[in-house]
Write a protein that holds these residues in place. Structure first.
Motif, mmCIF file in Angstrom:
data_model
loop_
_atom_site.group_PDB
_atom_site.id
_atom_site.type_symbol
_atom_site.label_atom_id
_atom_site.label_comp_id
_atom_site.label_asym_id
_atom_site.label_seq_id
_atom_site.Cartn_x
_atom_site.Cartn_y
_atom_site.Cartn_z
ATOM 1 N N ARG A 6 0.820 -1.205 0.000
ATOM 2 C CA ARG A 6 0.000 0.000 0.000
ATOM 3 C C ARG A 6 0.853 1.254 0.000
ATOM 4 O O ARG A 6 0.514 2.249 -0.646
ATOM 5 N N ASP A 7 1.972 1.207 0.703
ATOM 6 C CA ASP A 7 2.878 2.356 0.712
ATOM 7 C C ASP A 7 3.542 2.534 -0.650
ATOM 8 O O ASP A 7 3.726 3.667 -1.126
ATOM 9 N N LEU A 8 3.912 1.418 -1.273
ATOM 10 C CA LEU A 8 4.502 1.495 -2.614
ATOM 11 C C LEU A 8 3.500 2.059 -3.617
ATOM 12 O O LEU A 8 3.845 2.893 -4.456
ATOM 13 N N ASN A 9 2.261 1.619 -3.530
ATOM 14 C CA ASN A 9 1.227 2.130 -4.427
ATOM 15 C C ASN A 9 0.966 3.608 -4.174
ATOM 16 O O ASN A 9 0.728 4.375 -5.110
ATOM 17 N N ALA A 10 1.024 4.019 -2.924
ATOM 18 C CA ALA A 10 0.827 5.429 -2.592
ATOM 19 C C ALA A 10 1.943 6.278 -3.190
ATOM 20 O O ALA A 10 1.695 7.339 -3.783
ATOM 21 N N PHE A 11 3.181 5.822 -3.046
ATOM 22 C CA PHE A 11 4.320 6.545 -3.626
ATOM 23 C C PHE A 11 4.175 6.663 -5.133
ATOM 24 O O PHE A 11 4.371 7.740 -5.714
ATOM 25 N N LEU A 12 3.806 5.565 -5.783
ATOM 26 C CA LEU A 12 3.661 5.581 -7.236
ATOM 27 C C LEU A 12 2.540 6.520 -7.672
ATOM 28 O O LEU A 12 2.677 7.266 -8.652
ATOM 29 N N ALA A 13 1.443 6.527 -6.940
ATOM 30 C CA ALA A 13 0.318 7.407 -7.275
ATOM 31 C C ALA A 13 0.713 8.875 -7.155
ATOM 32 O O ALA A 13 0.378 9.696 -8.016
ATOM 33 N N VAL A 14 1.445 9.215 -6.113
ATOM 34 C CA VAL A 14 1.877 10.607 -5.922
ATOM 35 C C VAL A 14 2.859 11.015 -7.011
ATOM 36 O O VAL A 14 2.782 12.115 -7.558
ATOM 37 N N ALA A 15 3.788 10.116 -7.334
ATOM 38 C CA ALA A 15 4.780 10.425 -8.374
ATOM 39 C C ALA A 15 4.103 10.620 -9.727
ATOM 40 O O ALA A 15 4.433 11.546 -10.474
ATOM 41 N N GLN A 16 3.154 9.745 -10.067
ATOM 42 C CA GLN A 16 2.468 9.852 -11.351
ATOM 43 C C GLN A 16 1.550 11.064 -11.400
ATOM 44 O O GLN A 16 1.395 11.699 -12.442
ATOM 45 N N GLY A 17 0.950 11.404 -10.249
ATOM 46 C CA GLY A 17 0.060 12.567 -10.198
ATOM 47 C C GLY A 17 0.780 13.871 -10.008
ATOM 48 O O GLY A 17 0.172 14.939 -10.059
ATOM 49 N N ARG A 18 2.090 13.807 -9.767
ATOM 50 C CA ARG A 18 2.908 15.002 -9.545
ATOM 51 C C ARG A 18 2.412 15.843 -8.370
ATOM 52 O O ARG A 18 2.569 17.057 -8.355
ATOM 53 N N GLY A 19 1.818 15.175 -7.402
ATOM 54 C CA GLY A 19 1.365 15.908 -6.229
ATOM 55 C C GLY A 19 0.460 15.048 -5.368
ATOM 56 O O GLY A 19 -0.166 14.096 -5.843
ATOM 57 N N PHE A 20 0.389 15.386 -4.076
ATOM 58 C CA PHE A 20 -0.424 14.612 -3.148
ATOM 59 C C PHE A 20 -1.910 14.866 -3.372
ATOM 60 O O PHE A 20 -2.723 13.953 -3.318
ATOM 61 N N ARG A 21 -2.279 16.130 -3.623
ATOM 62 C CA ARG A 21 -3.697 16.430 -3.826
ATOM 63 C C ARG A 21 -4.230 15.784 -5.095
ATOM 64 O O ARG A 21 -5.341 15.240 -5.118
ATOM 65 N N GLU A 22 -3.432 15.837 -6.169
ATOM 66 C CA GLU A 22 -3.862 15.243 -7.428
ATOM 67 C C GLU A 22 -4.042 13.735 -7.274
ATOM 68 O O GLU A 22 -5.019 13.148 -7.755
ATOM 69 N N ALA A 23 -3.069 13.094 -6.611
ATOM 70 C CA ALA A 23 -3.151 11.644 -6.412
ATOM 71 C C ALA A 23 -4.328 11.279 -5.516
ATOM 72 O O ALA A 23 -5.017 10.283 -5.752
ATOM 73 N N ALA A 24 -4.576 12.093 -4.500
ATOM 74 C CA ALA A 24 -5.688 11.830 -3.597
ATOM 75 C C ALA A 24 -7.016 11.963 -4.326
ATOM 76 O O ALA A 24 -7.941 11.169 -4.135
ATOM 77 N N ARG A 65 14.403 5.898 -10.260
ATOM 78 C CA ARG A 65 14.833 4.517 -10.557
ATOM 79 C C ARG A 65 13.873 3.501 -9.958
ATOM 80 O O ARG A 65 13.577 2.463 -10.568
ATOM 81 N N LEU A 66 13.364 3.818 -8.766
ATOM 82 C CA LEU A 66 12.400 2.911 -8.130
ATOM 83 C C LEU A 66 11.109 2.849 -8.951
ATOM 84 O O LEU A 66 10.533 1.772 -9.141
ATOM 85 N N ILE A 67 10.674 3.985 -9.461
ATOM 86 C CA ILE A 67 9.458 4.027 -10.283
ATOM 87 C C ILE A 67 9.620 3.153 -11.517
ATOM 88 O O ILE A 67 8.716 2.399 -11.897
ATOM 89 N N ASP A 68 10.790 3.237 -12.171
ATOM 90 C CA ASP A 68 11.041 2.452 -13.385
ATOM 91 C C ASP A 68 10.907 0.954 -13.136
ATOM 92 O O ASP A 68 10.390 0.208 -13.973
ATOM 93 N N ARG A 69 11.389 0.505 -11.981
ATOM 94 C CA ARG A 69 11.333 -0.921 -11.670
ATOM 95 C C ARG A 69 9.998 -1.304 -11.023
ATOM 96 O O ARG A 69 9.507 -2.431 -11.194
ATOM 97 N N LEU A 70 9.434 -0.367 -10.288
ATOM 98 C CA LEU A 70 8.246 -0.668 -9.498
ATOM 99 C C LEU A 70 6.985 -0.767 -10.352
ATOM 100 O O LEU A 70 6.143 -1.634 -10.119
ATOM 101 N N THR A 71 6.870 0.110 -11.357
ATOM 102 C CA THR A 71 5.629 0.166 -12.137
ATOM 103 C C THR A 71 5.277 -1.170 -12.780
ATOM 104 O O THR A 71 4.175 -1.698 -12.552
ATOM 105 N N PRO A 72 6.164 -1.768 -13.580
ATOM 106 C CA PRO A 72 5.792 -3.070 -14.167
ATOM 107 C C PRO A 72 5.622 -4.167 -13.123
ATOM 108 O O PRO A 72 4.801 -5.072 -13.299
ATOM 109 N N ALA A 73 6.388 -4.078 -12.018
ATOM 110 C CA ALA A 73 6.273 -5.112 -10.986
ATOM 111 C C ALA A 73 4.889 -5.075 -10.327
ATOM 112 O O ALA A 73 4.258 -6.122 -10.123
ATOM 113 N N LEU A 74 4.395 -3.882 -10.022
ATOM 114 C CA LEU A 74 3.079 -3.768 -9.392
ATOM 115 C C LEU A 74 1.964 -4.135 -10.366
ATOM 116 O O LEU A 74 0.921 -4.652 -9.959
#
Length: 300
Positions: A6-24, A65-74
């Motif tokens: 859940r924490d990994l998914n939260a990080f990925l959502a914030v990174a992709q949304g470029r912000g906490f409010r957008e991801a939320a 770098r984590l995003i690059d590896r994490l996205t396909p893994a999730l």
């Protein structure tokens, strides 16, 4: 070292949304919940993953770098868990599609109402994007594109009309004022409404075809709009008499039928192959996507 998914998914959502409010906003949670999850993940890993300012949130080098590896893994984890869907009476879950604005406007409206009624436990999220993206990296299950823009290592299946045309039109007021082109080359002396792709390339030259003869025309004009996001603005300007527009026939047809626009050079309108739904052949097909493929009458 175990890390909460859940924490990994939260990080990925914030990174992709470029912000906490957008991801939320897109994820149906709170910004404070996402912020706490990212802080917990950073503390657990011992590194900073995101640069935070009052204006933006961007990944650090290690975060990228984590995003690059994490996205396909999730994506694979989600697909593996989705196997459970095969044992349900009705498929459930979310289907994310990345599509050009033209497909969102001209293809999906005739498909989605019936699909949503047939599969009430499936939620569809549409990302309208005219740039060429990596479907899996963007967090989507499938995309819609035209054949010349399909990604490698993807399975492509037809969706929507198999033949489309580009149409040329203008308002009667403009044509009464400036004259009616009788040949594609006549467009060179007219004001034309142009588009620009996200890549920066213009939509010109305009391509015409008649009896095997193909003609490319480099039109000129004062207005250039972003393809997709501002295409309706160009249509409105054309209706108001601001120039000649060259666009999908399906997009312009209602305005031509109403008389707001007058078709031009119709015997030169060039047909082209309709769009394809494409998805990765390197992963299990999620149940919502499998149901969608079945609904549009294609094999999985």
């Amino acid at each position: 070292m175990m890390t909460d998914l859940r924490d990994l998914n939260a990080f990925l959502a914030v990174a992709q949304g470029r912000g906490f409010r957008e991801a939320a906003r897109s994820g149906g949670t709170s910004a404070s919940t996402l912020s706490e999850a990212v802080r917990r993940l950073e503390a657990h890993l011992g590194v900073r993953l995101l640069h935070r300012t009052t204006r933006s949130v961007t990944p650090t080098e290690v975060g990228a770098r984590l995003i690059d590896r994490l996205t396909p893994a999730l994506v694979e984890v989600e697909a593996a868990l989705d196997i459970v869907n095969g044992f349900r009476d009705r498929p459930a879950g979310t289907l994310r599609l990345n599509v050009p604005v033209s497909a969102a406007r001209l293809v999906l409206p005739t498909i989605l109402p019936g699909f949503l009624a047939a599969y009430p436990d499936i939620c569809i999220e549409i990302i309208a994007d005219d740039s060429f993206v990596d479907v899996l990296a963007s967090g989507c299950d499938a995309g819609i594109r035209y054949d010349e823009r399909l990604e490698q290592d993807m399975i492509a299946v037809p969706i929507g009309p198999r033949v489309q045309r580009m149409a040329t039109a203008a308002a009667t007021a403009y044509l009464d004022r400036c004259g009616r082109p009788q040949h594609p080359r006549d467009l060179l002396s007219h004001t034309c409404l142009l588009g620009r792709f996200a890549s920066g390339a213009l939509t010109s030259p305009w391509e015409f075809e008649r009896s095997g003869e193909v003609m490319l025309v480099e039109p000129q004009g004062q207005l250039v709009v972003r393809v997709g996001a501002a295409t309706d603005l160009a249509v409105d300007v054309a209706i108001a008499g601001g120039g000649i527009i060259h666009l999908f026939e399906g997009w312009l047809r209602p305005h031509m039928e109403s008389g707001a626009l007058e078709p031009l050079l119709e015997d030169w309108w060039q047909p082209f192959s309709g769009p394809f739904l494409y998805y990765s052949g390197r992963r299990l097909v999620p149940a919502p996507l499998r149901a969608f493929l079945d609904f549009i009458k294609v094999p999985t």
